[in-house]
Design a protein around this motif. Structure first.
Motif: not given
Length: 1111
Positions: A671-679, A683-687
């Motif tokens: 489910y990492k695509m449901l978290g915030p983007d690293r851009s 501390a984001g999870t995607w990608p």
């Protein structure tokens, strides 16, 4: 979930969790024909004992792609959840279908297989997998007092899928076929289905070849049971069709039926004592077969000699250690019957294993299709309490104990242990753990199976009594074991009556937990006999009879019988016993030390180990009554099943627990695509999560971004736990949206890349085409420039030559050019004549083979004159070489060409033959008869037509001499003749009829007054005769008129005139051709009268299919 159904669709949502409310909810739903209820992800299924309209293709489409709790409870819900988990988590799945005998496990497995195998493509594999079930049911299922289609073996089927979820194959594993049912079964029960299906559904020709009768009561192994012959016949046809769908050819099935028929015949073999024979140990009773008809039929079907089969059934070879040799010992009738039954059970048991192996070969994944994932379906025999319980019932109930233990391990116990391990707050829920019963049966070295194996291998003659004594010695202190010896120590339990315990009696006990703790509280309801013992299973107390335990456990067939079967001429029988080899030092016992109980225990342990590796799904089957009646709900029976299945404990655990759990890393990976983007944040999870951040922190961000409230989940030490299914459904829906967006992006990038690649490739091609075009244009310009240069050069050279000519003409004498031209022409003519002379000399004798040289300019007339002279010279040379007869024939043909020209197609046919007087071999006879005085020129068979009715003909031989035309009769005498000088004209039709009209009106020497109408047989012969008459007339200095046309007339002396109209039709393939060979007899055309003196003559040819009317 749809709430329109009666009762509660999911027990987890029920307000009251008492035993009575659980059963009452099942009753309410059962009365409304709603047979499925959820316990979380577990399905409770009640057997309706009638078909329900809930398995339509529309229902399959409805559940396809749905979430677990999105639609009302259904077996399709479990199937779809298992299939989805197989694809999304790439982990092998299994579905455990458990319940009592008659609870509907087999039907549930078929419904589930049909749904799962029907997912995606692979229709051929789907059909084979689904068709394998009725094949196994025919050989492994039987009718019992509790179930019309009871599985008498355990079945675990694995469906193999590729990475796309398409079924590519399958594999079937069978467990413990109840072979004792072949030789004996209880009253109102039946043996295996295949026996009755063969007798009811096989054609009369097959039954006759197998020596069988349709009445099952004729066979000893089938007596005491009733059945529906029409249903059995229909099932036989469906099983045959199923084998064809699976891929087993009909010849193989027919060979299997030979073995099935042999088992039936074997059961009718009877034995009788015929006296005693002296032996070193004393008198021994001898046995012989009573009635040889059944023995002969059995031997023929098994591919053995009757004497060989009789020998192994009535005698046994024993190794004599003193003599170091084997001796033959006769068997008494009881021993012979036991050998017969052992052979029948072994035959059928090995045939069943062979059928399973053949089905596996047909449904396994084909070459090149490696399975990516597996979905297993376990349809095993249900818990049984029979009137007489033996070794098979012990193994069946032991299997159910292991499955119940597995269910407890994977649901109740494992879940609570996991909560405690992860530090999740949890209230302990008590439940009955049947691990102590499993240890009682399988523990080493003093478990029931270990003691049974030890007694089976004991030297001497162990008996059922010695076996029970051993059980009493080692197991009497166990709280779940009971026997006569143990009961005698509790005199307080002397007030015992009734029959064997059953499920109803077990249901009347107070509480399953209380009963598990006391050995005296579980005493049987009656005093056990000296050959019985009782085990207190999780489902019921079962009394087992030790008679037959040792023999069945050994599962042995004497080596003499097995070796005889191995020498069979029947391919299947020989294959079933192919591993048997005679050991001269063997004592007539099994060569392997593993008993049937040990084999079953080992295979069951392997099954449990296999299931533990897979993600499990559960279907708990419940039967509503004990009489297989639709619409009847027996409260006590259902309550007892709910109690021992642990439904209340499962509901409590599911209700208080969490529906989903996963390790931190695995949850974050999914489910990492449901978290915030690293851009947007470090501390984001995607990608991917940035290094230095833990998976726990990442999944917290995912849950927060997804709007999951902290009360809906708990974080353990290594796992995250979701409490409600709706939370998981919401996460999956959000993930699906993200994956669809990612898939769209990937498709866009991929399509853009493909378009760019295609553009670059097209650009490269366009550049190459342009280069080729420019090259062609440059070459064309170069060629044009060269042509222009050459033209200019030619004109310049011409100008220079003309100028030089004018200069020379002024300087040379006046007539020099004419002299030069004259000399050149003479030289050219001389050269041409020399070349022509050389060509004539070197040519073949045929003048047409001359290759004429090219003549000089303006000499075409000279060339034509020269060629004419050469042709005349060569023609004269050819004529000079001809013999007189040949020259006459050529003049004859020339006259035919001159007289008829190209107007008549018959001229071409006549030119193809050699003209002569005796082509028909008639000349010698005519000369010898002296009916013709002048030299004979031509003779052939023909006909003469009547002057009044030309359709009437008379056969005549037409003979032509130098002066006269004769018509000779059959005796060779001249019946009619006419001098050639009297002829005025000849008339021939332009058809292919061969009719010639000779005009001779008023001839004095003729008997016939008027013209002749003669048939020459074919048109070529008529042309030949007419042309010869023309030659003779020309030589005589007279001119003879020749008429050719579609309308001819003949005048007779009596004054009337006959008109003949000629037409031609094409002969169809069935009609003979109108043409004939020169040696064939004349064929007259069809002549019929039109009107007055007009007649129509129809001739037949083999030309195009059209009718041409002349005139």
């Amino acid at each position: 979930m749809n709430s329109g159904q009666p009762g509660v669709a999911d027990f987890v949502l029920a307000t009251d969790l008492s035993e009575e409310t659980i059963v009452d909810n099942l009753r309410v739903r059962f009365d409304a024909d709603v047979v499925y209820t959820f316990i979380g992800s577990v399905i409770v299924a009640i057997n309706p004992y009638k078909p329900l309209n809930i398995y339509k293709p529309s229902d399959i489409t409805r559940y396809r792609g749905s979430n677990m709790f999105e639609l009302p409870p259904h077996i399709y819900s479990v199937a779809e959840a298992a299939y989805k988990s197989l694809l999304s988590h790439t982990r092998d799945q299994c579905v455990l279908i458990t319940g009592e005998s008659g609870a509907g496990k087999t039907e549930a497995s078929k419904i589930l297989l049909g749904y799962v195998a029907g997912s995606g493509a692979g229709a051929a594999v789907r059909e084979r997998l689904v068709a394998a079930s009725p094949c196994l049911e025919a050989f492994g299922n039987a009718t019992t007092i509790r179930n019309d289609n009871s599985s008498r073996f355990g079945k675990y089927m694995e469906l193999e899928f590729d990475f796309r979820g398409t079924p590519v194959g399958g594999r079937i594993t069978s467990y413990l076929l109840e072979k004792s049912r072949v030789t004996q079964h209880s009253q109102n029960e039946r043996s295996f289905h295949v026996f009755y299906q063969l007798l009811a559904g096989a054609p009369d020709s097959q039954l006759s070849s197998l020596g069988l009768q349709r009445n099952p009561s004729h066979y000893a192994y089938l007596r005491g049971a009733t059945g529906n012959s029409a249903h059995d016949a229909a099932e036989h046809a469906s099983v045959k069709a199923a084998f064809e769908h699976v891929g087993v050819d009909s010849d193989t099935v027919a060979r299997w039926m030979d073995v099935v028929a042999a088992v039936l015949h074997l059961g009718n073999v009877r034995f009788d004592s015929v006296g005693e024979v002296d032996d070193s140990a004393g008198a021994v009773e001898r046995t012989e077969v009573v009635g040889e008809l059944e023995l002969t039929g059995t031997a023929e079907l098994l591919g053995l000699g009757m004497e060989a089969l009789e020998k192994v059934l009535t005698t046994r070879s024993v190794f004599d250690s003193a003599k170091k040799d084997r001796i033959v010992v006769p068997l008494n009738p009881v021993q012979a019957a036991q050998t017969r039954d052992a052979l029948a059970k072994t035959l059928y048991g090995r045939l069943f294993s062979h059928v399973v192996a053949s089905l596996n070969a047909c449904i396994s994944a084909q070459a090149g299709k490696t399975p990516f994932s597996v979905l297993g379906v376990l349809d095993i025999f249900g818990f049984e309490v029979m009137e007489h319980n033996g070794f098979e019932q012990l193994c069946i109930n032991y299997c159910n104990e292991k499955l119940q233990q597995l269910f407890i391990e994977l649901t109740l116990k494992a879940e609570q242990v996991e909560y405690e391990k992860e530090g999740i707050e949890w209230t302990e829920i008590p439940y009955f753990n049947n691990e102590t019963i499993c240890e009682l049966i399988e523990a080493k070295p003093l478990g029931l199976i270990a003691l049974l194996d030890e007694e089976s291998k004991m030297v001497g003659t162990p008996t059922a009594t010695s076996l029970l004594r051993k059980f009493d010695i080692h197991l009497s202190n166990h709280p779940h074991y009971e026997s006569r010896s143990k009961q005698s120590r509790f005199k307080s339990s002397a007030n015992l009556t009734g029959s064997s315990s059953n499920l109803l009696e077990r249901a009347s006990s107070s509480n399953a937990l209380e009963r598990a703790g006391s050995s005296t509280a579980l005493a049987a309801k009656r005093m056990l006999t000296h050959n019985e013992f009782m085990l207190k299973h999780f489902a019921a107390d079962v009394v087992y009879e030790t008679a037959g335990f040792l023999e069945t456990n050994r599962d042995e067939l004497h080596q003499d019988v097995a070796a005889a079967m191995g020498r069979s001429s029947h391919a299947v029988v020989k294959k079933l016993f192919a591993v048997v080899e005679r050991d001269p030092d063997a004592k007539g016992k099994r060569t392997d030390g593993e008993t049937l109980a040990s084999q079953f225990k080992k295979s069951l342990a392997g099954l449990v180990q296999n299931l533990m590796k897979k993600n499990p799904h559960y279907i708990r089957c419940v039967k509503p009554n004990g009489n297989k009646e639709p619409g009847v709900f027996d409260w006590e029976i259902v309550r007892h099943q709910c109690r021992y299945l642990g439904l209340r404990e499962s509901i409590l655990v599911r209700r208080a627990g969490f529906c989903y759990r996963a390790p931190f890393a695995k949850f974050l990976s999914r489910y990492k695509m449901l978290g915030p983007d690293r851009s947007s944040t470090e501390a984001g999870t995607w990608p991917n999560q940035a290094p230095g951040h833990s998976a726990r922190d990442g999944l917290i961000q995912v849950l927060e971004e997804s709007g999951v409230h902290p009360d809906e989940y708990r974080l353990g030490k290594t796992k995250v736990f979701l409490r409600h299914p709706n939370t998981l459904v919401r996460l999956e829906a959000n993930r699906m949206q993200c994956t669809e967006a990612l898939a769209t992006l990937l498709k866009a990038v991929w399509k853009g890349k493909r378009v760019r690649q295609r553009y670059l490739l097209q650009s490269k091609g366009i550049v190459a085409i342009q280069a080729r075009v420019r090259t062609r244009q440059a070459v064309a310009r170069l060629a044009k420039a060269r042509h222009a240069a050459k033209t200019i050069q030619r004109h310049v050279r011409g100008y220079l030559a003309r100028r030089s000519y004018r200069t020379l003409r002024r300087r040379l004498p006046k007539f020099a050019a004419m002299v030069i031209q004259h000399v050149w022409r003479r030289h050219a003519g001389r050269t041409y004549l020399l070349a022509t002379s050389t060509a004539i000399r070197t040519a073949s004798p045929h003048w047409r083979a001359i290759i004429w040289p090219a003549p000089p300019p303006r000499s075409a007339v000279a060339r034509t004159t020269l060629q004419t002279c050469v042709k005349k010279s060569w023609t004269k040379r050819y004529r000079d070489t001809l013999a007189p007869e040949r020259k006459t024939a050529l003049l004859w043909k020339t006259a035919a060409l001159d007289g008829f020209g190209r107007k008549r197609g018959a001229v071409e046919a006549a030119m193809g033959r050699e003209f002569g007087k005796d082509r028909f071999g008639l000349a010698d006879g005519i000369v010898k008869s002296k009916s013709v005085a002048d030299p004979l020129l031509l003779a052939f068979p023909g006909t003469k037509h009547h002057r009044s009715n030309p359709s009437k003909t008379v056969s005549r031989t037409i003979a032509l001499t130098t002066t006269t035309l004769h018509l000779l009769d059959a005796k060779g005498t001249s019946s009619t003749s006419i001098r050639l000088s009297d002829l005025t004209a000849l008339s021939i039709s332009d058809a292919e009829d061969g009719i010639l009209v000779v005009h001779c009106p008023g001839s004095k020497g003729s008997k016939e007054k008027g013209d002749w109408i003669v048939g020459c047989g074919d048109c070529g012969t008529s042309v030949e005769l007419a042309s010869r008459i023309m030659v003779l007339s020309k030589e005589a200095g007279t001119s003879l008129e020749v008429n050719v046309g579609p309308r001819l007339s003949a005048k007779f002396a009596d004054g009337h005139t006959m008109v003949l109209l000629f037409s031609t039709i094409t002969a169809p393939p069935a009609l003979p051709s109108a043409s004939r060979s020169p040696q064939s007899s004349p064929v007259s055309p069809m002549i019929r009268k039109s009107k007055g003196d007009t007649w129509t003559v129809i001739s037949v040819n083999s030309g195009p299919s059209s009718i041409r009317a002349s005139g």
